[in-house]
Design a protein around this motif. Structure first.
Motif, PDB file in Angstrom:
ATOM      1  N   ASP A 172      39.545  -2.751 -13.657  1.00 34.38           N
ATOM      2  CA  ASP A 172      40.368  -3.680 -14.428  1.00 34.38           C
ATOM      3  C   ASP A 172      41.849  -3.496 -14.098  1.00 34.38           C
ATOM      4  OD1 ASP A 172      40.592  -5.591 -16.842  1.00 34.38           O
ATOM      5  OD2 ASP A 172      41.924  -3.947 -17.394  1.00 34.38           O
ATOM      6  N   TYR A 173      42.290  -2.247 -13.971  1.00 32.52           N
ATOM      7  CA  TYR A 173      43.681  -1.989 -13.600  1.00 32.52           C
ATOM      8  C   TYR A 173      44.006  -2.601 -12.236  1.00 32.52           C
ATOM      9  CZ  TYR A 173      45.258   1.229 -17.274  1.00 32.52           C
ATOM     10  OH  TYR A 173      45.679   1.781 -18.454  1.00 32.52           O
ATOM     11  N   ARG A 176      44.357  -6.350 -12.401  1.00 27.14           N
ATOM     12  CA  ARG A 176      45.618  -6.761 -13.016  1.00 27.14           C
ATOM     13  C   ARG A 176      46.793  -6.524 -12.070  1.00 27.14           C
ATOM     14  NH1 ARG A 176      45.453  -7.889 -18.398  1.00 27.14           N
ATOM     15  NH2 ARG A 176      43.393  -7.665 -19.343  1.00 27.14           N
ATOM     16  N   TYR A 194      50.163  -0.389 -13.030  1.00 24.78           N
ATOM     17  CA  TYR A 194      48.738  -0.714 -12.997  1.00 24.78           C
ATOM     18  C   TYR A 194      48.007   0.137 -11.958  1.00 24.78           C
ATOM     19  CZ  TYR A 194      49.185  -4.841 -16.008  1.00 24.78           C
ATOM     20  OH  TYR A 194      49.385  -5.684 -17.069  1.00 24.78           O
ATOM     21  N   ASP A 282      49.651 -10.642 -18.332  1.00 20.64           N
ATOM     22  CA  ASP A 282      48.846 -10.284 -19.484  1.00 20.64           C
ATOM     23  C   ASP A 282      49.051  -8.821 -19.809  1.00 20.64           C
ATOM     24  OD1 ASP A 282      47.815 -12.808 -19.617  1.00 20.64           O
ATOM     25  OD2 ASP A 282      46.103 -12.330 -18.298  1.00 20.64           O
TER      26      ASP A 282
END
Length: 341
Positions: A172-173, A176, A194, A282
């Protein structure tokens, strides 16, 4: 005797006599006044009997909304906590007659251990949970609380589940980081943060998957004599007895980290703090945020706390990006938090 049985006996014994007396008195001139009086007396007798029969109704759980804290809070003296906990353990009687299952206690270890080594140090004392974190240099890694009644098997299985979750966090990092566009200073800083988070999550996943030396505390339940034996074993830093603990799901345990000797504080993190994200980016989800060392803490607003730490404690407010540690609910198989004999 139940209320129904009492009322049935009352009907069989009292009402026939009252009706007979009412019949005799009702034949005279006082009939209009006698019948209402008899009716009122009958109703009063029935009401008093019902109230007496239901007077012993069970009382609800009075611990709802309360949280018990066991351990050392951030900012407190670790030597003072160790000394006070040792004194509490020495002052306990040889046996606790009020509980046949023993007393809960927080066992803090002197170093990070593998599940196999932790099982050897704790011996045959019943275990309810263990605490761990991956001790990466200068990084604040997540503190996890794992329900483990059988060491090392339960701890190894749960660490595998934590590793899978860390793999998802790392992915997920990276996703992103790839979604951040632009070459400005804010975009570069956010992208770097990130990527750094992905590296930490990946390192945690690798460590847990290989059964790392990550465990540094455990919650056990035993008689005072057995707890004193555990406290005397090599590798045990301190045993903090908590006889006031009745339910583990309403208890917050905060054992001191092995690398800290003076004042309790969150794990040191030399990484750059997260920058303010641009309006188009986000925010990081809470599931991938850095945790606080207050293992098992409840979300705000917190319920009233029963502070059982031997020394005064003032827990600082958790940052907005804090994450709740792993508990038994993170495992694929539900486990009871109570230790086995």
């Amino acid at each position: 005797m139940r209320a129904g049985d009492l009322l049935r006996q009352l009907d069989q014994q009292l009402l026939p006599r009252l009706l007979a007396a009412a019949g005799r008195l009702g034949q005279g001139p006082a009939r209009p006044r006698v019948l209402p009086t008899v009716a009122l007396l009958s109703c009063a007798a029935v009401l008093l009997t019902a109230v007496w029969a239901t007077d012993g109704a069970p009382v609800g759980d009075r611990t709802v909304g309360e949280v018990t804290r066991v351990g050392v809070a951030a900012g407190d003296s670790i030597p003072g906590y160790v000394q006070a906990a040792a004194a509490d353990l020495a002052a306990m009687p040889a046996a606790v007659p009020s509980s046949g299952d023993g007393t809960y206690a927080l066992v803090s270890l002197s170093a990070y251990l593998t599940p196999q080594r932790a099982a050897s140090v704790l011996g045959d004392v019943p275990v309810a949970a263990v605490f761990g974190r991956v001790p990466l240099p200068d990084r604040q890694t997540e503190i996890v609380r794992i329900a483990a009644q059988r060491l090392p098997d339960d701890a190894v299985a749960a660490m595998g589940e934590v590793a899978a979750r860390k793999d998802r966090e790392a992915a997920d990092y990276l996703a992103r980081a790839a979604a951040v566009t632009g070459g400005g200073p804010e975009e570069r800083e956010l992208r770097q943060w990130y990527v750094s988070g992905a590296e930490v999550a990946a390192a945690e996943a690798t460590a847990y998957r290989t059964g790392c030396s990550c465990l540094y505390a455990a919650v056990v339940r035993a008689e005072p004599v057995a707890l004193r034996r555990v406290a005397s074993r090599p590798g045990v830093r301190v045993v903090d007895p908590a006889p006031e603990v009745r339910r583990l799901d309403r208890t917050v345990f905060t054992p001191p980290l092995p690398e800290q000797d003076e004042v309790a504080s969150p794990p040191r993190d030399a990484a750059v703090p997260p920058p303010a994200a641009p309006a188009t980016a986000d925010p990081v989800p809470s599931s991938a945020a850095a945790p606080t060392p207050d293992a098992g803490a409840t979300p705000s607003p917190a319920p009233p706390v029963i502070n059982s730490s031997p020394v005064p404690s003032t827990t600082p407010p958790s940052p907005a990006t804090s994450q709740s540690p792993v508990t038994s609910t993170d495992s694929s198989e539900s486990r009871s938090p109570e230790p086995t004999s």
